[in-house]
Write an enzyme that holds these catalytic residues in place. Structure first.
Site, mmCIF file in Angstrom:
data_model
loop_
_atom_site.group_PDB
_atom_site.id
_atom_site.type_symbol
_atom_site.label_atom_id
_atom_site.label_comp_id
_atom_site.label_asym_id
_atom_site.label_seq_id
_atom_site.Cartn_x
_atom_site.Cartn_y
_atom_site.Cartn_z
ATOM 1 N N GLU A 1 0.845 -1.195 0.000
ATOM 2 C CA GLU A 1 0.000 0.000 0.000
ATOM 3 C C GLU A 1 0.875 1.237 0.000
ATOM 4 O O GLU A 1 1.839 1.321 0.763
ATOM 5 C CB GLU A 1 -0.887 0.081 1.249
ATOM 6 C CG GLU A 1 -2.029 -0.878 1.358
ATOM 7 C CD GLU A 1 -2.807 -0.659 2.658
ATOM 8 O OE1 GLU A 1 -3.006 0.511 3.049
ATOM 9 O OE2 GLU A 1 -3.195 -1.671 3.268
ATOM 10 N N GLU B 1 -13.579 5.489 -0.358
ATOM 11 C CA GLU B 1 -14.371 4.547 0.431
ATOM 12 C C GLU B 1 -15.067 5.314 1.561
ATOM 13 O O GLU B 1 -14.466 5.605 2.587
ATOM 14 C CB GLU B 1 -13.484 3.445 0.992
ATOM 15 C CG GLU B 1 -12.847 2.569 -0.084
ATOM 16 C CD GLU B 1 -11.929 1.520 0.493
ATOM 17 O OE1 GLU B 1 -12.439 0.486 0.970
ATOM 18 O OE2 GLU B 1 -10.698 1.742 0.485
ATOM 19 N N LYS C 1 -15.180 4.013 5.438
ATOM 20 C CA LYS C 1 -14.013 3.824 6.296
ATOM 21 C C LYS C 1 -14.069 4.749 7.499
ATOM 22 O O LYS C 1 -14.568 5.875 7.431
ATOM 23 C CB LYS C 1 -12.720 4.072 5.501
ATOM 24 C CG LYS C 1 -12.455 3.045 4.408
ATOM 25 C CD LYS C 1 -11.037 3.120 3.902
ATOM 26 C CE LYS C 1 -10.064 2.572 4.921
ATOM 27 N NZ LYS C 1 -8.687 2.479 4.398
ATOM 28 N N GLU D 1 -8.834 9.400 5.223
ATOM 29 C CA GLU D 1 -8.878 7.960 4.954
ATOM 30 C C GLU D 1 -9.933 7.605 3.909
ATOM 31 O O GLU D 1 -9.848 6.562 3.263
ATOM 32 C CB GLU D 1 -9.177 7.192 6.248
ATOM 33 C CG GLU D 1 -8.123 7.314 7.328
ATOM 34 C CD GLU D 1 -6.972 6.337 7.138
ATOM 35 O OE1 GLU D 1 -6.937 5.645 6.100
ATOM 36 O OE2 GLU D 1 -6.113 6.280 8.036
#
Length: 342
Positions: free
Chosen positions: A263, A314, A317, A323
């Site tokens: 990642e 997303e 999250k 994030e």
């Protein structure tokens, strides 16, 4: 669906074809959101953008089935942390049955390049630490039983926080109190000829201390200050962090291990220094380096395999606002910024 036959000439041809894409960038396909396109649409998006490596964080049947038969896309498939106790406490046969039922009944085995067992356990989810190595051993034995251990690499991704020291890179060292756990894990990786998997985010370092961490150094900017360390020159934090891990491995006697970055990325919103232009610059440079086969100062002839985070924003999250804003693509398939993967 019945498990695929593992040993046909056709599948071997698929493996050869997939290996030809080894220099391509990988992308993480996180799905913690309620507004994402269905997996078949995501597969079409990947193919239309020449993305041939994907990291799935769990073996969700609907996602795996969408990739079934797509020989031009190779998969890193995650085993969720909460699965580890049952694998660790079971047998190799149980692990083989789990792999067959949860993964190989949905995708051809030669589509799978990596099995990522757990994620960031040693620091973020330490409850599962005792189960990690036994689960790895059982999965490795299962892959050997299935005739796949030479083609599917098995490891576990670590947070960058497993390093106690990362600056200068040559001083890289693991946190001392995890060494009793880490040493057996590194011995397993060496025996299995598997890589050390790491998640590294220069953005996190910059956002935590924007006054003292040069933005240019985090963003691969040509104006970044040069860090000179034992005869090597570093112009960006990505290289420096990877090489700090390499130095830490060498310090513990495992300098032969490959490093895979499972990642990395830069958010487009939600935090200090998080915006579209900076995400374009960081991720674009990562792609250029991977496609160009660029190594690090400590390992110049060893290109680093990298998975960008992530495919989509997303909205489900938790954590800090940024994030939820790492998506390279919007949910409608449009790019969040100009970036090419070819």
């Amino acid at each position: 669906m019945k498990p695929h036959n593992l040993f046909t000439p056709f599948l071997l041809l698929l493996l050869v074809a997939a290996t030809a894409h080894a220099a391509n960038i990988g992308v993480c396909y996180g799905r913690v959101a309620d507004n994402l396109p269905p997996p078949p649409s995501a597969v079409n998006l990947l193919q239309s953008n020449s993305i041939s490596k994907i990291r799935l964080f769990n073996p969700d049947p609907s996602a795996l089935s969408a990739f079934s038969g797509e020989a031009d896309i190779r998969l890193m498939i995650g085993v969720p942390n909460e699965i580890l106790p049952q694998i660790a406490n079971g047998t190799g046969d149980f692990a083989a049955d789990w792999l067959t039922s949860n993964i190989f009944s949905h995708v051809i085995p030669t589509q799978v390049s990596h099995l990522a067992v757990g994620n960031e356990i040693l620091f973020k989810d330490p409850f599962y630490t005792p189960h990690l190595l036994p689960a790895l051993h059982n999965f490795h034995g299962a892959l050997k039983k299935l005739g796949l251990s030479d083609n599917i690499s098995i490891s576990t991704p670590h947070a960058a926080s497993v390093l106690a020291t990362s600056y200068p890179p040559s001083a890289g060292a693991f946190v001392p109190y995890i060494l009793p756990v880490l040493h057996p894990l590194l011995r397993f990786l060496a025996h299995a000829r598997a890589p050390l998997m790491i998640n590294i985010y220069p953005y996190f370092t910059y956002a935590a201390d924007p006054i003292n961490v040069p933005l240019a150094y985090a963003l691969f900017d040509p104006s970044a200050p040069v860090v000179r360390d034992n005869g090597l020159e570093y112009t960006n934090m990505f290289d420096a962090t990877v090489d700090a891990f390499v130095a830490a491995l060498e310090r513990e006697g495992f300098g032969e291990l490959e490093v895979v970055v499972t990642e990395t990325g830069w958010p487009t919103a939600g935090g200090v220094g998080a915006d579209v232009e900076k995400a374009r610059r960081y991720n674009g440079e990562i792609v250029k380096r991977v496609l160009g086969g660029v190594g690090t100062p400590r390992r110049p002839s060893a290109p680093v395999e990298v998975f960008l985070f992530g495919l989509f924003d997303e909205n489900g999250k938790g954590g800090e606002e940024f994030e939820r804003h790492f998506g390279i693509f919007h949910s409608n398939g449009e790019k969040a910024y100009d970036i090419s993967f070819a």
